[in-house]
Design a protein around this motif. Structure first.
Motif, PDB file in Angstrom:
ATOM      1  N   ARG A 165       0.820  -1.200   0.000  1.00 23.28           N
ATOM      2  CA  ARG A 165       0.000   0.000   0.000  1.00 23.28           C
ATOM      3  C   ARG A 165       0.862   1.260   0.000  1.00 23.28           C
ATOM      4  N   ASP A 166       1.917   1.283   0.809  1.00 24.82           N
ATOM      5  CA  ASP A 166       2.814   2.432   0.886  1.00 24.82           C
ATOM      6  C   ASP A 166       4.213   1.979   0.502  1.00 24.82           C
ATOM      7  N   PRO A 167       4.560   2.009  -0.816  1.00 27.02           N
ATOM      8  CA  PRO A 167       5.865   1.506  -1.245  1.00 27.02           C
ATOM      9  C   PRO A 167       7.015   2.465  -0.968  1.00 27.02           C
ATOM     10  N   GLY A 168       6.705   3.681  -0.543  1.00 32.24           N
ATOM     11  CA  GLY A 168       7.773   4.620  -0.210  1.00 32.24           C
ATOM     12  C   GLY A 168       8.619   4.105   0.942  1.00 32.24           C
ATOM     13  N   THR A 169       9.924   4.373   0.878  1.00 29.83           N
ATOM     14  CA  THR A 169      10.831   3.827   1.886  1.00 29.83           C
ATOM     15  C   THR A 169      11.310   4.906   2.843  1.00 29.83           C
ATOM     16  N   SER A 170      11.627   4.473   4.042  1.00 33.59           N
ATOM     17  CA  SER A 170      12.224   5.337   5.060  1.00 33.59           C
ATOM     18  C   SER A 170      13.485   4.661   5.578  1.00 33.59           C
ATOM     19  N   VAL A 171      14.375   5.459   6.162  1.00 33.43           N
ATOM     20  CA  VAL A 171      15.650   4.936   6.631  1.00 33.43           C
ATOM     21  C   VAL A 171      15.416   3.971   7.791  1.00 33.43           C
ATOM     22  N   LEU A 172      16.111   2.841   7.739  1.00 34.90           N
ATOM     23  CA  LEU A 172      16.086   1.848   8.813  1.00 34.90           C
ATOM     24  C   LEU A 172      17.376   2.023   9.613  1.00 34.90           C
ATOM     25  N   PRO A 173      17.342   2.734  10.712  1.00 36.95           N
ATOM     26  CA  PRO A 173      18.596   3.054  11.410  1.00 36.95           C
ATOM     27  C   PRO A 173      19.082   1.893  12.262  1.00 36.95           C
ATOM     28  N   ALA A 174      20.360   1.874  12.522  1.00 36.48           N
ATOM     29  CA  ALA A 174      20.917   0.949  13.505  1.00 36.48           C
ATOM     30  C   ALA A 174      20.715   1.567  14.885  1.00 36.48           C
ATOM     31  N   SER A 175      20.162   0.784  15.799  1.00 40.75           N
ATOM     32  CA  SER A 175      19.805   1.331  17.116  1.00 40.75           C
ATOM     33  C   SER A 175      20.282   0.399  18.216  1.00 40.75           C
ATOM     34  N   VAL A 229      17.519  -3.171  13.665  1.00 41.99           N
ATOM     35  CA  VAL A 229      18.931  -3.455  13.442  1.00 41.99           C
ATOM     36  C   VAL A 229      19.732  -2.888  14.609  1.00 41.99           C
ATOM     37  N   LEU A 230      20.500  -3.744  15.271  1.00 47.40           N
ATOM     38  CA  LEU A 230      21.384  -3.292  16.338  1.00 47.40           C
ATOM     39  C   LEU A 230      22.741  -2.881  15.778  1.00 47.40           C
ATOM     40  N   ARG A 231      23.292  -3.705  14.904  1.00 45.32           N
ATOM     41  CA  ARG A 231      24.589  -3.431  14.291  1.00 45.32           C
ATOM     42  C   ARG A 231      24.582  -4.005  12.892  1.00 45.32           C
ATOM     43  N   ALA A 232      25.314  -3.369  11.991  1.00 44.92           N
ATOM     44  CA  ALA A 232      25.396  -3.842  10.608  1.00 44.92           C
ATOM     45  C   ALA A 232      26.755  -3.488  10.034  1.00 44.92           C
ATOM     46  N   GLU A 238      23.372  -7.734  13.433  1.00 49.08           N
ATOM     47  CA  GLU A 238      22.751  -8.241  14.661  1.00 49.08           C
ATOM     48  C   GLU A 238      21.372  -7.605  14.742  1.00 49.08           C
ATOM     49  N   LEU A 239      20.345  -8.430  14.937  1.00 50.93           N
ATOM     50  CA  LEU A 239      18.960  -7.970  14.899  1.00 50.93           C
ATOM     51  C   LEU A 239      18.242  -8.295  16.201  1.00 50.93           C
ATOM     52  N   ALA A 240      17.241  -7.497  16.515  1.00 50.72           N
ATOM     53  CA  ALA A 240      16.371  -7.749  17.664  1.00 50.72           C
ATOM     54  C   ALA A 240      14.926  -7.698  17.180  1.00 50.72           C
ATOM     55  N   VAL A 241      14.087  -8.598  17.685  1.00 54.68           N
ATOM     56  CA  VAL A 241      12.687  -8.652  17.269  1.00 54.68           C
ATOM     57  C   VAL A 241      11.854  -9.079  18.464  1.00 54.68           C
ATOM     58  N   PRO A 242      10.646  -8.530  18.631  1.00 54.17           N
ATOM     59  CA  PRO A 242       9.797  -8.947  19.753  1.00 54.17           C
ATOM     60  C   PRO A 242       9.504 -10.448  19.707  1.00 54.17           C
ATOM     61  N   ARG A 243       9.718 -11.139  20.818  1.00 52.20           N
ATOM     62  CA  ARG A 243       9.438 -12.570  20.866  1.00 52.20           C
ATOM     63  C   ARG A 243       7.963 -12.850  20.586  1.00 52.20           C
ATOM     64  N   ALA A 244       7.086 -11.963  21.036  1.00 48.62           N
ATOM     65  CA  ALA A 244       5.649 -12.168  20.843  1.00 48.62           C
ATOM     66  C   ALA A 244       5.254 -12.145  19.371  1.00 48.62           C
ATOM     67  N   ALA A 245       6.123 -11.628  18.495  1.00 45.54           N
ATOM     68  CA  ALA A 245       5.800 -11.611  17.069  1.00 45.54           C
ATOM     69  C   ALA A 245       5.735 -13.018  16.485  1.00 45.54           C
ATOM     70  N   PHE A 246       6.348 -13.996  17.158  1.00 44.99           N
ATOM     71  CA  PHE A 246       6.430 -15.352  16.633  1.00 44.99           C
ATOM     72  C   PHE A 246       5.399 -16.302  17.237  1.00 44.99           C
ATOM     73  N   GLY A 247       4.644 -15.885  18.245  1.00 48.28           N
ATOM     74  CA  GLY A 247       3.678 -16.796  18.858  1.00 48.28           C
ATOM     75  C   GLY A 247       3.268 -16.324  20.229  1.00 48.28           C
ATOM     76  N   GLY A 248       2.675 -17.220  21.003  1.00 47.25           N
ATOM     77  CA  GLY A 248       2.163 -16.865  22.312  1.00 47.25           C
ATOM     78  C   GLY A 248       0.731 -16.364  22.222  1.00 47.25           C
ATOM     79  N   ASP A 249       0.181 -16.022  23.354  1.00 51.97           N
ATOM     80  CA  ASP A 249      -1.230 -15.633  23.439  1.00 51.97           C
ATOM     81  C   ASP A 249      -1.532 -14.440  22.550  1.00 51.97           C
ATOM     82  N   PHE A 250      -2.543 -14.580  21.684  1.00 56.90           N
ATOM     83  CA  PHE A 250      -2.949 -13.494  20.790  1.00 56.90           C
ATOM     84  C   PHE A 250      -3.729 -12.459  21.580  1.00 56.90           C
TER      85      PHE A 250
END
Length: 565
Positions: free
Chosen positions: A133-143, A180-183, A219-231
């Motif tokens: 829907r929104d193909p425009g891109t924004s910067v994905l910073p390392a944090s 992204v933590l480091r790249a 090195e990446l970080a992602v919420p564990r809840a994104a993969f499963g657990g109580d909806f």
């Protein structure tokens, strides 16, 4: 029956003495190499180029970092617009046959195969073409953060990219909401400046100012809840807005929703539960659904299709109901992400193929939280596709904590983390392999211990408290012998607190002094009963084995294991 014999030909192999034993030295040894130990690297806080930690500590053990300076291998296919289908769209088809062997490359460790998030779609054109829907891109910073958020999971990414000036090259992400933590991108020790971007559906891209084939390590970080657990249980007003469908598609989706008995009069979580149940009930078919002018109606109402058909039809139906949904695809699998009022959640609808052709199949698997929704018996889950592919290409048996004979550990480091017991865990009451409590007289397993480890290459159990009621598992085998390449007929049931554990997966395991092998998986029906045949792999060596069945349970039923009697 406690032990049984595999009736197979005997082949004796003699190993040549190692080269070091064939040479004699006349003088003293002045230097002796000390093997790299990833545990020491973590304890000392050591880092590689670009401040990348030398290893990650996971429930399966330590995962060594990829080497940013490693040369590009001959078999590594780069991510580039020329090599990948990168037109930013998806078109449905009517081929509902289940695929056999699928190509796949896995850039993430721990491994998320087959759930590499390569292409995401959240908009539907009038001809059912899926787009962003929104193909425009924004910067994905390392944090980077001083300490990892306990609600997040950490991953390494290691991939080859074909960079070109002004070209945004699509690359995979590990999951929704990842950061992204480091790249670092480079060739050998030479760094290449890059810029990372994402679009409105969280597709990721990399761009550079030079034409170069480079290795990208992150090195990446992602919420564990994104993969499963109580909806979550939001109200409709708490969900992000969903754009309207084209008029003709709206009418077709209204017809399907009515047939399924779902509407906005029901809470979002109830709608999601019904949609998941319906689309997981699809079956692959050699016969395509009857053809009309509306491919969505044909697929949705025939209940035929593999992963991509299920995800496509789910997306269309969900958008009609204003349920925020994305369809995610890669070269081997497809699934959906649904927003639960707090974050995007991965929902696998099944329909996976039989095997992955994955050159990185020895990668340590990631253990996702329990699936909050039931699976029909005989489901072809994406998780099982990843497990089958890893088991088929691994050594038949591995000793916990040992590197398989004839293989090298990644990057010359410590043995793969999946071969060692989880950090901070303790052995189970029956030994180092973590078998659940004593086997009862009726063949069922006793209570599970609060902390349990497994050295097997199946699904790991993280150390720590588990408040689920322990399951009891029964296992019976028809016949008293087995042959390689021949089916094993098995049946049993799984219960917890006296109630049936429906739609849980049961691993069938062979055990010997050398280790263990997961032969395959069966699923329980609504009564908690599993019944089926599994083919014994032709790679199993001659010997005596114990036959076990184990389940990791689900959100209600705890883990357990039993030995055939």
């Amino acid at each position: 029956m406690r032990r049984w014999l595999l009736l197979v030909p005997v082949l004796a192999l003699a190993a040549a003495p190692p080269a070091a034993a064939q040479r004699r030295t006349s003088g003293p040894v002045l230097h002796e190499p000390i093997p790299v130990d990833a545990r020491e690297d973590v304890a000392m806080g050591l880092a590689l180029d670009g401040d990348l930690p030398a290893a990650l500590s996971t429930p399966r053990g330590l995962v060594p970092a990829p080497d940013p300076a490693r040369p590009v291998g001959a078999g590594e296919s780069p991510y580039s617009p020329q090599a990948r289908n990168d037109d930013g769209s998806f078109r449905p088809d009517r081929d509902t046959r289940r695929p056999d062997v699928l190509p796949y490359d896995d850039p993430f460790s721990p491994s998320t195969a087959p759930f590499k998030r390569l292409s995401a779609f959240d908009a539907i054109d009038a001809d059912y073409t899926l787009k962003v829907r929104d193909p425009g891109t924004s910067v994905l910073p390392a944090s980077p953060v001083p300490a990892a958020d306990p609600s997040e999971e950490l991953f390494y990414a290691d991939m080859v990219v074909e960079l070109a000036p002004g070209r945004k090259v699509r690359i995979p992400s590990v999951g929704p909401g990842a950061r992204v933590l480091r790249a670092r991108a480079g060739v050998g020790t030479e760094d290449i400046p890059i810029r990372l971007f994402r679009d409105g559906a969280e597709n990721w891209f990399v761009e550079a100012d030079a034409t170069q084939k480079a290795r990208l390590v992150m090195e990446l970080a992602v919420p564990r809840a994104a993969f499963g657990g109580d909806f979550g249980n939001p109200s409709w007003s708490q969900l992000p807005p969903v754009p309207p469908l084209p008029a003709a598609i709206e009418r077709s989706a209204a017809e399907v929703s009515q047939r399924l008995g779902v509407s906005r009069a029901q809470p979002p979580r109830e709608v999601v539960t019904k949609l998941v149940s319906y689309f997981r009930s699809f079956v692959e078919s050699e016969d395509a659904p009857s053809s009309s002018k509306d491919i969505y109606l044909d697929l949705a109402l025939s209940r035929k299709g593999v992963c991509r058909h299920r995800a496509f039809a789910f997306l269309v139906t969900a958008h009609h109901l204003k349920l925020p949904t994305r369809m995610i695809t890669n070269e081997a699998h497809a699934w959906v992400e649904v927003h639960d009022g707090r974050l995007w959640r991965r929902l696998d609808l099944g329909g996976a193929g039989r095997m992955l052709r994955d050159p990185n199949s020895r990668n340590v698997p990631y253990e996702a939280p329990p699936d909050p929704f039931a699976w029909p018996q005989g489901s072809t889950r994406g998780e099982d596709l990843g497990d089958r592919s890893r088991h088929a290409q691994q050594q038949p048996f591995t000793n916990p904590g040992a590197t398989p004979a004839g293989s090298a550990a990644p990057n010359g480091s410590a043995p793969p983390a999946g071969s060692a017991a989880p950090t901070g865990s303790v052995p189970g009451p029956n030994g180092p392999n973590g078998v659940n409590g004593p086997t009862g007289a009726n063949g069922t397993s006793g209570p599970s211990s609060p902390s349990m480890s497994s050295g097997a290459p199946g699904r790991p159990v993280p150390a720590g408290p588990d408040d689920r009621p322990a399951s009891t598992v029964t296992l019976a085998l028809q016949g008293n012998d087995a042959r390689r390449g021949a089916p094993l007929r098995l049946h049993g049931e799984v219960k917890a607190d006296g109630e049936a554990c429906s739609s849980v997966t049961v691993d069938i395991v062979l055990r010997s002094n050398a280790g263990e092998l997961v032969v395959g998986q069966l699923a329980t029906d609504a009564r908690g009963v599993y019944d089926g045949s599994l083919v014994l792999p032709v790679t199993v060596p001659l010997g005596d084995y114990e036959l076990h069945a184990r389940t990791w349970g689900d959100a209600r039923c705890g883990r357990s294991m039993v030995k055939a009697r």
